[in-house]
Design an enzyme around this catalytic site. Structure first.
Site, PDB file in Angstrom:
ATOM      1  N   ARG A  28     -11.485   4.529   2.265  1.00 36.21           N
ATOM      2  CA  ARG A  28     -10.416   5.344   1.709  1.00 36.21           C
ATOM      3  C   ARG A  28     -10.384   5.259   0.198  1.00 36.21           C
ATOM      4  O   ARG A  28     -10.905   4.330  -0.400  1.00 36.21           O
ATOM      5  CB  ARG A  28      -9.053   4.868   2.242  1.00 36.21           C
ATOM      6  CG  ARG A  28      -8.869   5.047   3.711  1.00 36.21           C
ATOM      7  CD  ARG A  28      -8.668   6.507   4.011  1.00 36.21           C
ATOM      8  NE  ARG A  28      -8.509   6.661   5.451  1.00 36.21           N
ATOM      9  CZ  ARG A  28      -8.653   7.800   6.059  1.00 36.21           C
ATOM     10  NH1 ARG A  28      -8.949   8.877   5.415  1.00 36.21           N
ATOM     11  NH2 ARG A  28      -8.502   7.883   7.346  1.00 36.21           N
ATOM     12  N   ASP A  29      -9.716   6.236  -0.392  1.00 36.14           N
ATOM     13  CA  ASP A  29      -9.406   6.225  -1.819  1.00 36.14           C
ATOM     14  C   ASP A  29      -8.042   5.562  -1.914  1.00 36.14           C
ATOM     15  O   ASP A  29      -7.016   6.230  -1.891  1.00 36.14           O
ATOM     16  CB  ASP A  29      -9.381   7.662  -2.344  1.00 36.14           C
ATOM     17  CG  ASP A  29      -9.086   7.729  -3.832  1.00 36.14           C
ATOM     18  OD1 ASP A  29      -9.322   6.723  -4.535  1.00 36.14           O
ATOM     19  OD2 ASP A  29      -8.604   8.779  -4.286  1.00 36.14           O
ATOM     20  N   LEU A  30      -8.030   4.236  -1.981  1.00 40.74           N
ATOM     21  CA  LEU A  30      -6.776   3.494  -1.928  1.00 40.74           C
ATOM     22  C   LEU A  30      -6.081   3.510  -3.281  1.00 40.74           C
ATOM     23  O   LEU A  30      -6.633   3.046  -4.278  1.00 40.74           O
ATOM     24  CB  LEU A  30      -7.038   2.050  -1.485  1.00 40.74           C
ATOM     25  CG  LEU A  30      -5.795   1.227  -1.166  1.00 40.74           C
ATOM     26  CD1 LEU A  30      -5.040   1.834   0.001  1.00 40.74           C
ATOM     27  CD2 LEU A  30      -6.184  -0.194  -0.844  1.00 40.74           C
TER      28      LEU A  30
END
Length: 167
Positions: A28-30
């Site tokens: 994910r693009d956290l």
């Protein structure tokens, strides 16, 4: 109360990352805007800004591309800018930056972070110089906060946001 919510929030996000990595194989693009809280204050991790159409070959979804950087500036590890593959260690880096941001109230792209200073180095200096309370978000200090709790969380954030995954 705020510190307790922060602790619960970070634990729930860590469990979500564990689930995504080891049960789904998803990265994910956290960042803060990709974490939503429901009515019960339970965190849910998503990828809203970089929604992608995944190809049928999942292996292609995790490969790097020289055409763009995967992730958001400030949250993506420096190695992604070098064209390295997206990996669980990159999400751990982002998690560390997210934790440091929540503890300090400073975004990783804040104007104070230039000329070699970063959110990571700022937190590292505070730990080494024993001035954690001075860099903590004032909202966290409104309650009767134990400095040891802040130090523990800051240490986790610093270790997770190390430039080198082996650290």
């Amino acid at each position: 109360m705020w510190l307790m919510l922060l602790i619960i929030y970070t634990i729930v996000v860590a469990y979500a990352l564990d689930y995504l990595h080891y049960r789904c194989g998803v990265r994910r693009d956290l960042k803060p805007s990709n974490i939503l809280l429901d009515a019960n204050m339970v965190a849910h991790v998503g990828d809203f800004g970089l929604a992608k159409i995944f190809s049928l070959e999942l292996s292609d979804a995790n490969k790097s591309s020289s055409g763009h950087v995967r992730g958001t500036i400030g949250y993506a590890p420096p190695k992604y800018g070098l064209g390295n593959e997206v990996s669980p260690s990159g999400d751990i880096y982002s998690y560390g930056i997210l934790l440091l941001e929540m503890l300090t109230g400073k975004k990783p792209v804040d104007s104070m972070f230039r000329e070699g200073l970063s959110l990571h180095s700022h937190a590292t200096s505070a730990l080494a110089g024993d001035f954690v309370l001075q860099i903590a978000d004032p909202m966290l200090l409104r309650d009767d906060v134990k400095e040891g709790s802040l130090i523990s969380l800051l240490e986790i954030g610093v270790r997770c946001s190390s430039e080198y995954p082996q650290d």
